[in-house]
Design an enzyme around this catalytic site. Structure first.
Site, mmCIF file in Angstrom:
data_model
loop_
_atom_site.group_PDB
_atom_site.id
_atom_site.type_symbol
_atom_site.label_atom_id
_atom_site.label_comp_id
_atom_site.label_asym_id
_atom_site.label_seq_id
_atom_site.Cartn_x
_atom_site.Cartn_y
_atom_site.Cartn_z
ATOM 1 N N ALA A 109 -5.092 -2.532 5.505
ATOM 2 C CA ALA A 109 -6.435 -2.050 5.832
ATOM 3 C C ALA A 109 -7.274 -1.993 4.575
ATOM 4 C CB ALA A 109 -6.374 -0.656 6.455
ATOM 5 N N TYR A 121 -16.175 2.351 8.010
ATOM 6 C CA TYR A 121 -14.715 2.377 8.081
ATOM 7 C C TYR A 121 -14.251 2.678 9.507
ATOM 8 C CZ TYR A 121 -9.898 3.871 7.155
ATOM 9 O OH TYR A 121 -8.524 4.028 7.181
ATOM 10 N N THR A 176 -9.269 0.529 3.050
ATOM 11 C CA THR A 176 -9.347 1.976 3.271
ATOM 12 C C THR A 176 -10.363 2.694 2.401
ATOM 13 O OG1 THR A 176 -7.557 2.369 1.697
ATOM 14 C CG2 THR A 176 -6.944 2.098 4.016
ATOM 15 N N GLY A 190 0.821 -1.202 0.000
ATOM 16 C CA GLY A 190 0.000 0.000 0.000
ATOM 17 C C GLY A 190 0.855 1.252 0.000
ATOM 18 N N LYS A 247 -12.300 0.090 12.059
ATOM 19 C CA LYS A 247 -10.955 0.445 12.532
ATOM 20 C C LYS A 247 -10.918 0.518 14.056
ATOM 21 C CE LYS A 247 -7.717 1.472 10.383
ATOM 22 N NZ LYS A 247 -6.548 0.659 9.982
#
Length: 186
Positions: free
Chosen positions: A60, A127, A62, A11, A131
């Site tokens: 993640a 999201y 994202t 990423g 998280k």
């Protein structure tokens, strides 16, 4: 030389960290293709092979809008998988460094103020909720740090700064949201 297991090295953030960490640490990188963090046995096996001093989780899901549509996937990657990583970190006595987000807050803070680590999270998006679940698992690690970033940008990957620069080459004017504030993180 200390060892780092860098999860999510493919990423934007992981790639930038890898470049910098390799100058001082022995870095073992993983990508979505080489390690499925949702599979506990795979994560434990990798940690036992590497025996890192630090595990840095940059993996993640994202895509904020995508998390709303694909909540189950977002919950697995951003939330539940962190239990696997935490167990692995504890098993090899590694310090876990987890990259999180300011989306764990509701965004209602006055524009003249900044979120601090002691403020109570109150996520409103899928999201942010996933998280925050991940953060809760990380807090079970023997040694951990949680870093909440916002508006990441850098040389690699897709980000707001690169998008605006690219659009400015082909558009005379741009319309963007004007009701948000944040702290861009390089």
């Amino acid at each position: 030389m200390k060892k780092v297991l860098l999860i999510g090295a493919d990423g934007m953030l992981g790639g930038e960290l890898k470049e910098r960490l390799e100058k001082k640490y022995d870095v073992e990188e993983t990508t979505i293709e080489t390690l499925d963090i949702c599979k506990k046995e795979d994560v434990l096996k990798k940690a036992n092979e590497v025996r890192p001093d630090f595990i840095i989780n940059c993996a993640a899901y994202t895509n904020v809008d995508g998390c709303e549509i694909n909540y189950d996937l977002a919950n697995k990657v951003n939330g539940l998988a962190l239990e696997n990583i935490t167990i692995a970190a504890n098993n090899v006595n590694a310090t876990l460094i987890h990259i999180s987000t300011d989306y764990v807050f509701d965004g209602k803070l006055d524009v003249n103020m900044a979120y601090t680590e002691d403020m109570k999270p109150n996520p409103v998006s899928a999201y942010g909720k996933t998280k925050l679940l991940g953060e809760k698992y990380v807090q079970a690690a023997n040694k951990y740090y949680i870093l909440r970033t916002a508006w990441l940008y850098g040389i690699g990957g897709k980000n707001f700064v690169k998008t605006m620069l690219s659009l400015s080459k082909t558009h005379d004017s741009l319309s963007v949201v004007c009701d948000q504030h944040g702290s861009p993180t390089s």
